[in-house]
Structure formats: C-alpha cells, structure tokens
Motif scaffolding. Structure first.
Motif, PDB file in Angstrom:
ATOM      1  N   ILE A 134      33.375  35.146  38.482  1.00  0.00           N
ATOM      2  CA  ILE A 134      32.423  35.098  37.369  1.00  0.00           C
ATOM      3  C   ILE A 134      31.818  36.487  37.237  1.00  0.00           C
ATOM      4  N   LEU A 135      32.071  37.152  36.101  1.00  0.00           N
ATOM      5  CA  LEU A 135      31.642  38.531  35.887  1.00  0.00           C
ATOM      6  C   LEU A 135      30.351  38.551  35.076  1.00  0.00           C
ATOM      7  N   SER A 136      29.228  38.699  35.791  1.00  0.00           N
ATOM      8  CA  SER A 136      27.927  38.591  35.125  1.00  0.00           C
ATOM      9  C   SER A 136      27.710  39.686  34.090  1.00  0.00           C
ATOM     10  N   ALA A 137      28.085  40.921  34.437  1.00  0.00           N
ATOM     11  CA  ALA A 137      27.819  42.033  33.527  1.00  0.00           C
ATOM     12  C   ALA A 137      28.565  41.867  32.211  1.00  0.00           C
ATOM     13  N   ASP A 138      29.791  41.345  32.262  1.00  0.00           N
ATOM     14  CA  ASP A 138      30.613  41.190  31.058  1.00  0.00           C
ATOM     15  C   ASP A 138      30.474  39.816  30.417  1.00  0.00           C
ATOM     16  N   LYS A 139      29.741  38.928  31.103  1.00  0.00           N
ATOM     17  CA  LYS A 139      29.673  37.532  30.661  1.00  0.00           C
ATOM     18  C   LYS A 139      31.085  36.992  30.412  1.00  0.00           C
ATOM     19  N   ALA A 140      31.901  37.190  31.426  1.00  0.00           N
ATOM     20  CA  ALA A 140      33.307  36.828  31.320  1.00  0.00           C
ATOM     21  C   ALA A 140      33.753  36.129  32.593  1.00  0.00           C
ATOM     22  N   VAL A 141      34.944  35.606  32.536  1.00  0.00           N
ATOM     23  CA  VAL A 141      35.587  34.977  33.687  1.00  0.00           C
ATOM     24  C   VAL A 141      36.868  35.758  33.965  1.00  0.00           C
ATOM     25  N   GLN A 142      37.029  36.161  35.210  1.00  0.00           N
ATOM     26  CA  GLN A 142      38.255  36.849  35.592  1.00  0.00           C
ATOM     27  C   GLN A 142      39.173  35.848  36.296  1.00  0.00           C
ATOM     28  N   LEU A 143      40.390  35.735  35.785  1.00  0.00           N
ATOM     29  CA  LEU A 143      41.386  34.833  36.345  1.00  0.00           C
ATOM     30  C   LEU A 143      42.481  35.665  36.981  1.00  0.00           C
ATOM     31  N   LEU A 144      42.758  35.418  38.247  1.00  0.00           N
ATOM     32  CA  LEU A 144      43.753  36.193  38.980  1.00  0.00           C
ATOM     33  C   LEU A 144      44.923  35.286  39.349  1.00  0.00           C
ATOM     34  N   VAL A 145      46.133  35.674  38.948  1.00  0.00           N
ATOM     35  CA  VAL A 145      47.311  34.858  39.237  1.00  0.00           C
ATOM     36  C   VAL A 145      48.448  35.740  39.731  1.00  0.00           C
ATOM     37  N   GLY A 146      49.245  35.180  40.624  1.00  0.00           N
ATOM     38  CA  GLY A 146      50.391  35.903  41.155  1.00  0.00           C
ATOM     39  C   GLY A 146      51.629  35.797  40.296  1.00  0.00           C
ATOM     40  N   LYS A 147      51.697  34.791  39.428  1.00  0.00           N
ATOM     41  CA  LYS A 147      52.824  34.674  38.505  1.00  0.00           C
ATOM     42  C   LYS A 147      52.655  35.692  37.380  1.00  0.00           C
ATOM     43  N   GLY A 189      49.970  39.725  38.787  1.00  0.00           N
ATOM     44  CA  GLY A 189      51.043  40.473  39.434  1.00  0.00           C
ATOM     45  C   GLY A 189      50.665  41.802  40.043  1.00  0.00           C
ATOM     46  N   ASP A 190      49.413  41.989  40.442  1.00  0.00           N
ATOM     47  CA  ASP A 190      48.973  43.202  41.132  1.00  0.00           C
ATOM     48  C   ASP A 190      48.873  42.864  42.614  1.00  0.00           C
ATOM     49  N   THR A 191      49.733  43.458  43.437  1.00  0.00           N
ATOM     50  CA  THR A 191      49.808  43.042  44.841  1.00  0.00           C
ATOM     51  C   THR A 191      48.534  43.321  45.621  1.00  0.00           C
ATOM     52  N   ASP A 192      47.647  44.180  45.119  1.00  0.00           N
ATOM     53  CA  ASP A 192      46.380  44.444  45.795  1.00  0.00           C
ATOM     54  C   ASP A 192      45.271  43.488  45.377  1.00  0.00           C
ATOM     55  N   ARG A 193      45.504  42.682  44.344  1.00  0.00           N
ATOM     56  CA  ARG A 193      44.376  41.932  43.780  1.00  0.00           C
ATOM     57  C   ARG A 193      44.590  40.433  43.644  1.00  0.00           C
ATOM     58  N   VAL A 194      45.812  39.995  43.539  1.00  0.00           N
ATOM     59  CA  VAL A 194      46.028  38.591  43.178  1.00  0.00           C
ATOM     60  C   VAL A 194      46.668  37.823  44.336  1.00  0.00           C
ATOM     61  N   PRO A 195      46.556  36.491  44.313  1.00  0.00           N
ATOM     62  CA  PRO A 195      47.210  35.701  45.362  1.00  0.00           C
ATOM     63  C   PRO A 195      48.727  35.831  45.285  1.00  0.00           C
ATOM     64  N   ASN A 196      49.357  35.859  46.426  1.00  0.00           N
ATOM     65  CA  ASN A 196      50.814  35.967  46.496  1.00  0.00           C
ATOM     66  C   ASN A 196      51.424  34.609  46.174  1.00  0.00           C
ATOM     67  N   GLU A 197      51.918  34.472  44.951  1.00  0.00           N
ATOM     68  CA  GLU A 197      52.563  33.224  44.536  1.00  0.00           C
ATOM     69  C   GLU A 197      54.077  33.333  44.553  1.00  0.00           C
ATOM     70  N   GLY A 198      54.577  34.352  45.244  1.00  0.00           N
ATOM     71  CA  GLY A 198      56.020  34.486  45.355  1.00  0.00           C
ATOM     72  C   GLY A 198      56.656  34.933  44.054  1.00  0.00           C
TER      73      GLY A 198
END
Length: 747
Positions: free
Chosen positions: A61-74, A105-114
């Motif tokens: 939950i990004l308070s400054a941007d009033k946004a939601v960041q979704l991180l996915v490995g796919k 798909g950023d290997t430093d930031r998102v869960p490894n979903e293969g």
C-alpha cells in the motif's frame, strides 16, 4: 467475434486444487487476525501463495501515491495476464484499477513464480493474487474498525476509502510505512461473483495503448544513454568448431570497441549498430570451421525417429479392458509432425550492463527470468546476488525461443566492456537457424472396434525428441555456453510426468474407452536444437487423436460430432463440443463441391481449458491449395476474469495452429538447417486468416483454467478432418502443403 454462454449447471467450487504462493505488507498496527504461526498445520494456500506466503511479497500500500503496488513473478507475453491480475486485485481490494501499479518479472523485487508457461498463470498466479488481496482487505478493515468505532463486518470500501456509519478512513491513512511481515492465513474469503466490479468484464489489455501508439515499450526499442551495440558470430552449423581466426584486422575497424573470443564463441561490441554488423560480417568471413555431417535430412526424419533407440520407453498410461463387446475390426494409422519454429516476427534481443557496483543487469523478454538469471550467473562464475534480470516485453513466442540466449549473449559481451549498456539483437537468419524448435514426432494410434463401430481398445505409441531444454538454472541450455573455451555440457533432457507431461502431453485421450494404453518412446538425441513450443507435444498428440477419431467415425458411418459424444462422459467436454457444433451450424450445414467441415476437441493437458474447434475449408484440386473459410471455437476456462482476454487467446492460438498445419516445417540437409528466412519458412499471412467466432462458456465460482494453449491441437485436427471431408483424402503428415495435397489426390 465472441460471445459468452452460461453453463448448464454450475458446479461446486474446487479452487483449492489449484493453489500455492506468497506475500507481505507495510502496516503500522497490531493485526487482530488469527496468527498462522500458532497453527500446528497452517492451511494450504491458493496457487503460488503457498510458496510465497508473506503478503508484502505480493502487495504494497503506497501512501504517498495513494496507490496499490502489485508484484508478480509471471510476465506479460501478450496473453493479457497482467490485466487479469489487476482486475482481481482491484476487485478484492475495492480500489479503482487505475490505482494498481504492477511490477512484473524483476528478480530483485517479485516472488519467484518460476517460468511463465504451461497455461499456469491463471491457476497459480491469479489465484494467489486474489487470495492475497482478499487478506489485505480483511486486515485493513480490522485496522479501521477501532478508529471508526464499529465492527469490521459493517464497514464498506469505495476505491480504498473505508466508510463507517459516522466517519471514514482510507487505506493510505491506515498504512504509515512500518514494515510488518505477515503471512497469509487462508482465512479471508474472496468475494462472490455477484460483488465483482471488474472480474468478468472485457477490460481492454493494459499494455495495448502504448503499443498501439508506438511508444518504445519492447526491449528491442530500448535506447539508454551511452548504449553500444553487440553482435555475435555463430558457427555454420551444429557441432562445428573454430579452427583458426585472426582478430587484429577486425579490432581496427571503425567504431569497434572490443572483439570477444572465448573458445568458439565470437562477439563484437561497437559504437554504432552498422559498425557492429560490419565487424561481425568480417569476423565470420575470417573464420575457419570444421563442419560435421550428421543430420538425417527433412524427408528422412520420420524414419530416423522410429529407428533411433529411445532413452526411455515410458508407459504414460495403461487401463486394461476388463469387459466390453467383441472386437470385429482393428484399425491403425501413422501421423507425423515436423520440426517447427516459434517464428517470432521480431528477433530476440536483450540489454545488459555491468555496473560500477559489480551488478550485472539484464533486460530481457525471457519467460524464465529467475532460472535464466541463475544460468547466466553460473556461466559467468558470478554470485547470484550480483545478477539481476528484469523482464521487458518483446517479441513473444509462448515457449522457449532465443530470448534467453540473447540475454546470455548480451551478458557475455557486457562483462567484457564494464559500464557500457550493450544492446544485442539477432538477425533473422540467426533466429531462424539457431532457435530451439518444436520437436518432430511420429504418432501411431490403434483402435479395436465392435460391430457398431464403438471403440473397445485404444493404443497410442509415439516417438519424440525432448520438448524442454529451458535454461532451468543450467548454463548448458544456453546456446553460447556450449561453445566457450571451457564449455558447459548440456544437461540430459527429461520428459515431464503427470499431469503436465511433455512429449506425451495430451497423449491420454479424454474419451471413455474401455481399454487405453499410451507408450512414449523418449529420444534424448537431438539432431536439431529443440525446446518448449506452444503446447509442447499436445499439438501433435491431439492432431493424431482427433484425426483418428474422425477416421473411425467415417469407417463406422457415424457423424463425427455424434461419434465423439458417444465416447465422451465428461459433461463439460460434451458441452464444449455441442456449443461449437451449434455455433458452426453443424446440423444444418450442406456440402458443396470442394468444401468440407471438420471438428476436433481437447481439454488442454486434461487439467486446463476445454476447447472444441469446427472449421469449414475449400480445397482446390487443380493446385492443392487449402483455404480456410471460417472457424468456430468454444472455450470453457472455468471462471472467466476477462472475456476479451480468453477470446484473444483462443483466436490467436487457432490462427497460429492454422499456420503450423498449413505451412510450417523446418528444412535441413545432412549438415545444416536450410530454413533461414520467411521464404524458406513461410507462415500464415494476414489475408489467409479466416473469420473466427469464439463461444465462451463462463462458470462463475469454478477454478480458473489455463487458456493460452488450449486451441492449438483441436485446430490442426479440425483442419485435416475438414480437408478429408472436402476431397475424401486423409492427410496424416504435416504440414498440409499444396504439393502434399496434390500427391495425396494422385495416390
């Protein structure tokens, strides 16, 4: 054109069968929900949430941007997955879709979903996102309840604002940035379909506006400051080795920064692209190679497959018949699928930079960023933490083309010129000659029939080279790693087992035969480089099964649709077949000279989406040309998140399958591949694409079923069946070229 039809009888949800993954979130309050750490046996979580249970790994939950960041490995390959997961996230969190920012798909930031493959993005990633978002919403409601002076159950959320009877508070007011690691509990319940705002709607793909407007979103279009250009020089053919090369003249060419020679791997880095290309051409002309002669040739490939000793004979399926009617006839046939390319219209590319911090950053359109990262790190003897891959959209392929090779080649060049962003893109000839192809296959079904033509025993035997040589964390599956001074050995390929399979994917027919047996001759020797191509073995296996079913129907003087339904008990499969037949107008269709109709069906991998395809074709007896007049497909993908996305996948797969079936075959002689351009490897043109109608069967509350590869197999078989109906000749060897049609007519 597509439309949605409601299912006849909705079934009870079974989404837990598909679940598994992760996450974690930034909040500042104690959480009153049940602590999963105190549970002796925490529940199994949906999809990829099972492996990555921290909510913050998925949603911020990004308070400054009033946004939601979704991180996915796919990653986005053109299949619309990022749009679908944003729809799910926005609905479960009760926020506007415009507030959801996706990192993918950023290997430093998102869960490894293969690997993004196998039509697993919806079953594994989408279910994880839905559950993670539902849990985050429940946590935020519990946080808001004491501030609003009432229970969480009575609160309402409108675009991230939690409304009570007397006051309101937003998500962004509640979350103050303190990190809180919190595992998903599996206790939050996703919304019912009746409360969905976005799910089930044909939301336009989020990635399309930039592409339509020509913005530089593809990796091939990136031009960072200080960028230089790399080119590689390939051997003339497989197994060739470099004998002699003088690099000094090339090093003196205009703009050349560096010539890289490592064993038989050759590359050059230059200031401008034209300079890199000129240097690479000069480098190629200066080389002397030894060239082996060990390919079987195009026409001899089917015989080579059957004659080559398999590494394993796999009993893929065995169901002995215990009863049934007396057998009066046994029928068999042989089908062949050749080597086929991915045929990406844009050639593979990558950008790589070795930074001052010692971190190698690679931008790539690979479908396997985590596995390719590991393979590159091993190839370069670098710590894994010093290699970062970032997915950037590029020319797609629904499989393993040369995107991973381009990432590795760009990395090899970048470490030779630290600090400079190196852009590498293959030529058309390089892409065609060196990409890992879809494997050639020979398939022999056999069936015993009773007096009424009903199938009693079904046996299918297939021969295939591998269908999976993705990097998988191993350098030996990266092309250039095979040619280094200290080369990496290619790992011995394996054939995937149930339920995903590989060479034998979809080889087990879904029909209810009293007896059924499937044997797979798995050949690890590879005359040509091969790997995952859309559907793996499913395209060829369904082509054989559904063509043979059509042959048996005609031998039994039965209608092809009725014959399939006679042997099918799966109610959803029956409905898919019936809906396609109805939309096509099967019962009212009237035959005309040179015209025919064909039907075919499959449930992808027998665990994913259902698809039936009906085609009408016209065959010209004088020149052998086949023209597809129209196509109708039905698709049951379970609960549909984005109808437009599902329809696009079915239509796109159908069109690609038409191209495979009508035109595509890799040509080779005894030393090398001959298909080096679009003239020697033609694909379907825009003018040859028929009108396509897609009928969608929505099943709210049911599990998401993968769709991206569902229409490949049924389309090829439906086309061959329609050709038989048109001219009375059965075509069993792909592709169905005009020359082969004429030969069959003469025979």
């Amino acid at each position: 054109m597509s439309h949605i039809l409601a299912p006849q009888t909705p079934r009870a949800p079974a989404r837990r069968r598909f679940l598994k993954s992760a996450g974690f979130l930034s909040l500042s309050f104690a959480i009153p929900l049940v602590d999963v750490h105190s549970q002796a046996n925490p529940p199994r979580l949906p999809g990829d949430l099972q492996q990555h249970r921290q909510l913050r790994a998925w949603i911020r939950i990004l308070s400054a941007d009033k946004a939601v960041q979704l991180l996915v490995g796919k990653v986005e390959l053109g299949q619309g997955i990022l749009t679908a997961v944003v729809q799910l996230c926005a609905d479960e969190l009760d926020v506007d879709m415009a507030r959801v920012q996706v990192v993918s798909g950023d290997t430093d930031r998102v869960p490894n979903e293969g690997v993004t493959a196998g039509s697993f993005s919806m079953p594994n990633c989408a279910t994880a996102v839905r559950q993670a978002a539902a849990e985050v919403r429940a946590i935020l409601l519990e946080l808001a309840a004491p501030r609003l002076g009432q229970g969480a159950a009575g609160l309402k959320v409108v675009d991230g604002v939690i409304q009570g009877s007397q006051a309101q508070v937003s998500y962004w007011d509640l979350v103050l940035g303190q990190a809180l690691e919190r595992e998903a509990s599996g206790l939050a319940k996703p919304k019912p379909a009746s409360e969905h705002r976005y799910i089930g709607r044909p939301i336009g793909r989020l990635d399309l506006p930039d592409k339509v407007l020509g913005r530089p979103v593809f990796v091939q279009e990136q031009r960072p400051a200080g960028m230089v250009f790399g080119q590689v020089v390939r051997p003339p053919t497989y197994g060739a080795s470099l004998q002699a090369l003088a690099t000094a003249p090339i090093e003196r060419m205009p703009g050349v920064i560096k010539v890289i020679k490592n064993g038989s791997f050759l590359g050059v880095v230059a200031r401008r692209e034209a300079q890199a290309q000129a240097a690479a051409q000069a480098l190629a002309q200066a080389c002397r190679w030894t060239v082996p002669e060990r390919l079987p040739g195009t026409q001899a490939m089917p015989a080579w497959l059957e004659a080559t000793k398999p590494d394993r004979v796999i009993e893929t399926h065995k169901k002995p018949r215990s009863n049934g009617a007396a057998v009066v006839r046994t029928v068999d046939a042989t089908y062949y699928r050749p080597y086929q390319m991915h045929g990406s219209i844009g050639t593979s590319a990558a950008l790589a930079t070795l930074g001052a911090d010692g971190v190698l950053r690679v931008q790539t359109h690979s479908q396997s960023v985590f596995e390719t990262r590991e393979a590159i790190a091993k190839m370069l003897s670098m710590p894994l933490a010093k290699v970062r891959l970032q997915h950037v959209q590029g020319s797609g392929c629904y499989g393993h083309n040369m995107a991973d090779d381009a990432a590795a080649d760009a990395a090899l060049l970048a470490v030779a010129v630290p600090g400079l962003p190196v852009r590498l893109q293959y030529s058309r000839e390089q892409e065609h000659l060196w990409e890992p192809y879809g494997s050639a296959m020979v398939i022999k079904p056999q069936a015993s029939l009773d007096a009424q033509g009903n199938i009693q025993d079904w046996k299918m035997t297939l021969w295939s080279t591998p269908h999976g040589t993705r990097p998988g964390g191993e350098p030996g599956n990266l092309l250039s790693a095979l040619y280094l001074d200290k080369p990496f050995a290619q790992p011995k390929p394996v054939n995937g087992g149930a339920p995903n399979f590989a060479a034998d994917r979809n080889a087990v027919a879904l029909y209810d035969f009293p007896g059924q047996e499937v044997l797979t001759n798995f050949i690890t020797e590879m005359p040509l480089r091969v790997s995952s191509t859309r559907g793996l073995g499913a395209y060829a296996n369904v082509f054989a099964i559904e063509s043979f079913m059509d042959e048996l129907a005609h031998l039994s003087q039965a209608d092809p649709v009725e014959y399939r339904l006679r042997h099918m008990r799966d109610e959803r499969a029956r409905e898919a077949i019936n809906r396609a037949a109805e939309a096509f107008g099967w019962s009212s269709w009237r035959k005309a000279p040179g015209r025919g109709r064909g039907m075919a069906f499959a449930k992808y991998k027998n665990i994913a989406g259902y698809c039936a395809v009906a085609l009408e074709v016209e065959v010209h007896r004088q020149n052998g040309r086949i023209r597809v007049l129209r196509a109708v497909a039905s698709a049951d993908s379970g609960h549909i998140v984005n109808p437009d996305g599902v329809s696009n996948q079915i239509e796109g797969g159908l069109i690609q399958s038409l191209s495979w079936t009508l035109k595509e075959e890799v040509q080779m002689n005894s030393t090398q591949v001959l298909s080096s351009d679009w003239n020697s490897y033609p694909i379907l043109t825009f003018s040859e694409v028929p009108p396509v109608e897609v009928v969608l069967i929505d099943r709210p509350g049911m599990p998401f079923l993968g769709t991206g590869e569902a229409s490949q197999g049924p389309t090829g078989a439906a086309l061959a069946n329609a050709v038989f109906d048109a001219i009375g000749v059965r075509m069993r060897r792909l592709p169905l070229t005009p020359d082969r049609v004429l030969e069959a007519l003469k025979a």
